[in-house]
Design a protein around this motif. Structure first.
Motif, PDB file in Angstrom:
ATOM      1  N   LEU A 107       0.807  -1.217   0.000  1.00 50.41           N
ATOM      2  CA  LEU A 107       0.000   0.000   0.000  1.00 50.41           C
ATOM      3  C   LEU A 107       0.842   1.269   0.000  1.00 50.41           C
ATOM      4  CD1 LEU A 107      -2.905  -0.811   2.503  1.00 50.41           C
ATOM      5  CD2 LEU A 107      -3.187   0.025   0.173  1.00 50.41           C
ATOM      6  N   VAL A 108       2.129   1.155   0.248  1.00 48.61           N
ATOM      7  CA  VAL A 108       2.962   2.342   0.467  1.00 48.61           C
ATOM      8  C   VAL A 108       2.946   3.269  -0.742  1.00 48.61           C
ATOM      9  CG1 VAL A 108       5.302   3.160   0.902  1.00 48.61           C
ATOM     10  CG2 VAL A 108       4.427   1.163   2.143  1.00 48.61           C
ATOM     11  N   LEU A 109       3.284   2.758  -1.923  1.00 45.79           N
ATOM     12  CA  LEU A 109       3.365   3.621  -3.105  1.00 45.79           C
ATOM     13  C   LEU A 109       2.009   4.186  -3.521  1.00 45.79           C
ATOM     14  CD1 LEU A 109       5.999   1.919  -5.441  1.00 45.79           C
ATOM     15  CD2 LEU A 109       6.261   3.928  -3.994  1.00 45.79           C
ATOM     16  N   PRO A 110       0.956   3.375  -3.686  1.00 43.33           N
ATOM     17  CA  PRO A 110      -0.336   3.984  -4.060  1.00 43.33           C
ATOM     18  C   PRO A 110      -0.875   4.942  -3.011  1.00 43.33           C
ATOM     19  CG  PRO A 110      -0.580   1.624  -3.594  1.00 43.33           C
ATOM     20  CD  PRO A 110       0.872   1.901  -3.660  1.00 43.33           C
ATOM     21  N   THR A 111      -0.656   4.641  -1.729  1.00 36.95           N
ATOM     22  CA  THR A 111      -1.112   5.560  -0.681  1.00 36.95           C
ATOM     23  C   THR A 111      -0.374   6.890  -0.766  1.00 36.95           C
ATOM     24  OG1 THR A 111      -1.634   3.712   0.794  1.00 36.95           O
ATOM     25  CG2 THR A 111      -1.340   5.879   1.811  1.00 36.95           C
ATOM     26  N   LEU A 112       0.914   6.837  -1.055  1.00 39.59           N
ATOM     27  CA  LEU A 112       1.707   8.060  -1.185  1.00 39.59           C
ATOM     28  C   LEU A 112       1.169   8.938  -2.308  1.00 39.59           C
ATOM     29  CD1 LEU A 112       4.189   9.729  -0.376  1.00 39.59           C
ATOM     30  CD2 LEU A 112       5.538   8.340  -1.960  1.00 39.59           C
ATOM     31  N   VAL A 113       0.812   8.343  -3.427  1.00 41.83           N
ATOM     32  CA  VAL A 113       0.300   9.112  -4.568  1.00 41.83           C
ATOM     33  C   VAL A 113      -1.031   9.775  -4.221  1.00 41.83           C
ATOM     34  CG1 VAL A 113      -0.546   8.952  -6.942  1.00 41.83           C
ATOM     35  CG2 VAL A 113       1.486   7.669  -6.246  1.00 41.83           C
ATOM     36  N   ILE A 114      -1.957   9.001  -3.658  1.00 45.02           N
ATOM     37  CA  ILE A 114      -3.289   9.538  -3.360  1.00 45.02           C
ATOM     38  C   ILE A 114      -3.216  10.596  -2.261  1.00 45.02           C
ATOM     39  CG2 ILE A 114      -5.618   8.948  -2.598  1.00 45.02           C
ATOM     40  CD1 ILE A 114      -5.132   6.144  -3.689  1.00 45.02           C
ATOM     41  N   THR A 115      -2.397  10.359  -1.244  1.00 41.16           N
ATOM     42  CA  THR A 115      -2.298  11.313  -0.133  1.00 41.16           C
ATOM     43  C   THR A 115      -1.729  12.641  -0.593  1.00 41.16           C
ATOM     44  OG1 THR A 115      -1.999   9.486   1.433  1.00 41.16           O
ATOM     45  CG2 THR A 115      -1.335  11.684   2.161  1.00 41.16           C
ATOM     46  N   THR A 116      -0.679  12.617  -1.363  1.00 48.05           N
ATOM     47  CA  THR A 116      -0.075  13.869  -1.830  1.00 48.05           C
ATOM     48  C   THR A 116      -1.022  14.641  -2.747  1.00 48.05           C
ATOM     49  OG1 THR A 116       1.022  12.597  -3.590  1.00 48.05           O
ATOM     50  CG2 THR A 116       2.304  13.083  -1.619  1.00 48.05           C
ATOM     51  N   ALA A 117      -1.815  13.918  -3.549  1.00 55.09           N
ATOM     52  CA  ALA A 117      -2.758  14.596  -4.444  1.00 55.09           C
ATOM     53  C   ALA A 117      -3.825  15.344  -3.653  1.00 55.09           C
ATOM     54  CB  ALA A 117      -3.405  13.584  -5.383  1.00 55.09           C
ATOM     55  N   GLY A 118      -4.380  14.709  -2.622  1.00 59.26           N
ATOM     56  CA  GLY A 118      -5.407  15.375  -1.814  1.00 59.26           C
ATOM     57  C   GLY A 118      -4.837  16.408  -0.874  1.00 59.26           C
ATOM     58  N   LEU A 119      -3.610  16.167  -0.400  1.00 56.51           N
ATOM     59  CA  LEU A 119      -2.997  17.072   0.570  1.00 56.51           C
ATOM     60  C   LEU A 119      -2.747  18.450  -0.024  1.00 56.51           C
ATOM     61  CD1 LEU A 119      -1.809  17.106   3.480  1.00 56.51           C
ATOM     62  CD2 LEU A 119       0.372  16.454   2.481  1.00 56.51           C
ATOM     63  N   SER A 120      -2.311  18.485  -1.268  1.00 55.31           N
ATOM     64  CA  SER A 120      -1.944  19.759  -1.892  1.00 55.31           C
ATOM     65  C   SER A 120      -3.122  20.733  -1.932  1.00 55.31           C
ATOM     66  CB  SER A 120      -1.421  19.508  -3.313  1.00 55.31           C
ATOM     67  OG  SER A 120      -0.283  18.675  -3.288  1.00 55.31           O
ATOM     68  N   SER A 121      -4.292  20.248  -2.297  1.00 55.74           N
ATOM     69  CA  SER A 121      -5.451  21.134  -2.401  1.00 55.74           C
ATOM     70  C   SER A 121      -6.073  21.431  -1.041  1.00 55.74           C
ATOM     71  CB  SER A 121      -6.502  20.501  -3.315  1.00 55.74           C
ATOM     72  OG  SER A 121      -6.882  19.225  -2.836  1.00 55.74           O
ATOM     73  N   LEU A 122      -6.127  20.434  -0.163  1.00 57.04           N
ATOM     74  CA  LEU A 122      -6.773  20.636   1.139  1.00 57.04           C
ATOM     75  C   LEU A 122      -5.976  21.593   2.021  1.00 57.04           C
ATOM     76  CD1 LEU A 122      -9.237  19.810   2.747  1.00 57.04           C
ATOM     77  CD2 LEU A 122      -7.932  17.889   3.682  1.00 57.04           C
ATOM     78  N   VAL A 123      -4.663  21.560   1.941  1.00 57.52           N
ATOM     79  CA  VAL A 123      -3.833  22.485   2.717  1.00 57.52           C
ATOM     80  C   VAL A 123      -4.123  23.919   2.315  1.00 57.52           C
ATOM     81  CG1 VAL A 123      -1.463  23.309   2.976  1.00 57.52           C
ATOM     82  CG2 VAL A 123      -1.967  20.900   3.295  1.00 57.52           C
ATOM     83  N   ARG A 124      -4.284  24.168   1.029  1.00 56.34           N
ATOM     84  CA  ARG A 124      -4.577  25.523   0.565  1.00 56.34           C
ATOM     85  C   ARG A 124      -5.931  26.003   1.079  1.00 56.34           C
ATOM     86  NH1 ARG A 124      -0.421  28.138  -0.649  1.00 56.34           N
ATOM     87  NH2 ARG A 124      -1.644  29.513  -2.006  1.00 56.34           N
ATOM     88  N   VAL A 125      -6.902  25.105   1.127  1.00 55.26           N
ATOM     89  CA  VAL A 125      -8.234  25.468   1.627  1.00 55.26           C
ATOM     90  C   VAL A 125      -8.167  25.834   3.106  1.00 55.26           C
ATOM     91  CG1 VAL A 125     -10.549  24.596   2.092  1.00 55.26           C
ATOM     92  CG2 VAL A 125      -9.452  24.078  -0.083  1.00 55.26           C
ATOM     93  N   VAL A 126      -7.523  24.989   3.901  1.00 59.54           N
ATOM     94  CA  VAL A 126      -7.425  25.246   5.338  1.00 59.54           C
ATOM     95  C   VAL A 126      -6.663  26.539   5.598  1.00 59.54           C
ATOM     96  CG1 VAL A 126      -6.545  24.364   7.531  1.00 59.54           C
ATOM     97  CG2 VAL A 126      -7.587  22.792   5.893  1.00 59.54           C
ATOM     98  N   ARG A 127      -5.577  26.747   4.903  1.00 59.23           N
ATOM     99  CA  ARG A 127      -4.783  27.970   5.089  1.00 59.23           C
ATOM    100  C   ARG A 127      -5.610  29.214   4.792  1.00 59.23           C
ATOM    101  NH1 ARG A 127      -1.921  31.574   1.947  1.00 59.23           N
ATOM    102  NH2 ARG A 127       0.029  32.397   2.842  1.00 59.23           N
ATOM    103  N   GLY A 128      -6.333  29.203   3.665  1.00 59.03           N
ATOM    104  CA  GLY A 128      -7.133  30.370   3.302  1.00 59.03           C
ATOM    105  C   GLY A 128      -8.244  30.645   4.298  1.00 59.03           C
ATOM    106  N   GLN A 129      -8.909  29.588   4.766  1.00 59.26           N
ATOM    107  CA  GLN A 129      -9.992  29.759   5.722  1.00 59.26           C
ATOM    108  C   GLN A 129      -9.485  30.315   7.057  1.00 59.26           C
ATOM    109  OE1 GLN A 129     -12.922  29.620   3.691  1.00 59.26           O
ATOM    110  NE2 GLN A 129     -13.679  28.879   5.661  1.00 59.26           N
ATOM    111  N   VAL A 130      -8.387  29.760   7.543  1.00 60.79           N
ATOM    112  CA  VAL A 130      -7.834  30.222   8.825  1.00 60.79           C
ATOM    113  C   VAL A 130      -7.384  31.675   8.711  1.00 60.79           C
ATOM    114  CG1 VAL A 130      -5.988  29.892  10.506  1.00 60.79           C
ATOM    115  CG2 VAL A 130      -7.180  27.905   9.563  1.00 60.79           C
TER     116      VAL A 130
END
Length: 351
Positions: A218-241
């Motif tokens: 699961l390591v490689l596929p999890t890494l791909v999916i996590t980084t894809a979602g992390l990039s956009s969600l971090v921007r949302v949280v930062r802007g809201q805060v």
């Protein structure tokens, strides 16, 4: 709130019927059906094909087929029989759902656990070095397509195999890394995805070895999916805060002498988290629909490969079974997100 929940539950019924009926009609409107590939065989028995179509009800009108299928769901929870495997649809899709559920759930949990604290850190340290570094990685993550990042990881894995084997020279300390880097990207995972050999090897392992094997791959596929979602969600949280840090109630809280930690996590985050919670409505369907391209490339035996194969073979009830689960989870997810928003944000009330 109770009346609202009851009203929403009743509203789900026509939504579910409309969604499944539309999907059923669209699938049936595609040219041909499951028996066409047998009809093209010059040695095929026409009488046997006729009985096959009669057994599956393929000659019935579309609405008759739909209502028969829906009646089976209502009375017995029966999703139909797979044309290809001659087995109940549930037996076919449950293993695929478990594999996709495992992959996507781990990725989603990691994404939310990382995105919220990183977004808060960036907002509190706006324009400082830490904020700029994380912003750079977020932009890179958004700019790099998933399929390209997958290829980069595969190339990296293949590139590191040789040098690490030379460094290890039989040293047992490197064995886990070498085992991971030597996993066969052509033939897929160790647990069964087709082929007698891989099935026999997997079945010979103990239960904890089987679990460990799944988690390791699961390591490689999890890494791909996590980084894809992390990039956009971090921007949302930062802007809201950042938006709520400039609010009057934050200045009031600070004037009262509250600690910065209480101000951030009790007052700011509770208001800023609303867009994140509203996104939960799409999380549940993602647990079933799988990880798309990632499952294909890494040979993960999940929903997406099974869904594509079912479409190619025109296995109607397997396709519909997957669509039904996705529709149900989407409706439940939207309901849960609405309830959570009301619990988190006191300004939201349902009457």
């Amino acid at each position: 709130m109770t009346q609202y929940l009851i009203r929403r539950v009743f509203q789900l019924i026509p939504t579910f019927i409309g969604a499944t009926l539309l999907a059923f009609i669209i699938i049936q409107l595609t040219p041909g059906d499951f028996t066409d590939r047998f009809a093209l065989d010059p040695n095929a028995d026409a009488e046997q094909l006729r009985r096959l179509r009669e057994n599956f009800g393929l000659d019935d009108p579309i609405l008759v087929q739909y209502f028969k299928w829906m009646w089976g769901i209502i009375t017995a929870g029966y999703l139909g029989e797979s044309f290809t495997y001659r087995a109940p649809v549930t037996e076919i899709i449950v293993p695929l759902i478990i594999n996709s559920f495992t992959l996507v759930l781990i990725s989603l949990v990691l994404t939310y656990l990382l995105a919220i604290p990183i977004g808060i850190y960036q907002a509190v340290n706006q324009y400082k070095l830490g904020d700029q570094v994380w912003s750079f990685f977020a932009v890179v993550g958004l700019a790099i397509p998933n399929f390209f990042f997958i290829l980069l990881l595969i190339v990296g894995v293949l590139f590191l195999q040789g040098p690490l084997r030379e460094v290890a020279q039989g040293n047992a300390w490197y064995k886990p890394i070498l085992d991971f880097l030597s996993y066969d990207l052509r033939n897929g995972l160790l647990f069964p995805v087709g082929g007698m050999r891989t099935t026999e090897i997997y079945d010979s392992l103990s239960w904890w070895q089987q679990v460990g094997d799944r988690l390791w791959h699961l390591v490689l596929p999890t890494l791909v999916i996590t980084t894809a979602g992390l990039s956009s969600l971090v921007r949302v949280v930062r802007g809201q805060v950042l938006d709520f840090l400039q609010s009057d109630f934050v200045r009031t809280a600070r004037a009262k002498g509250l600690s910065e930690r209480v101000v951030i996590y009790k007052h700011v985050l509770r208001n800023a988290i609303s867009p994140v919670i509203s996104g939960i409505g799409t999380v549940l369907p993602e647990l079933v629909t799988g990880a798309g391209l990632v499952e294909f490339v890494y040979r993960w035996p999940g929903i997406t490969p099974g869904f594509v194969i079912a479409i190619q073979q025109k296995d109607l009830y397997v396709v519909m079974g997957l669509l039904v689960l996705s529709a149900i989870l989407l409706m439940i997810g939207n309901l849960i997100s609405d309830v959570l928003l009301a619990l988190v944000d006191p300004r939201i009330r349902y009457s």
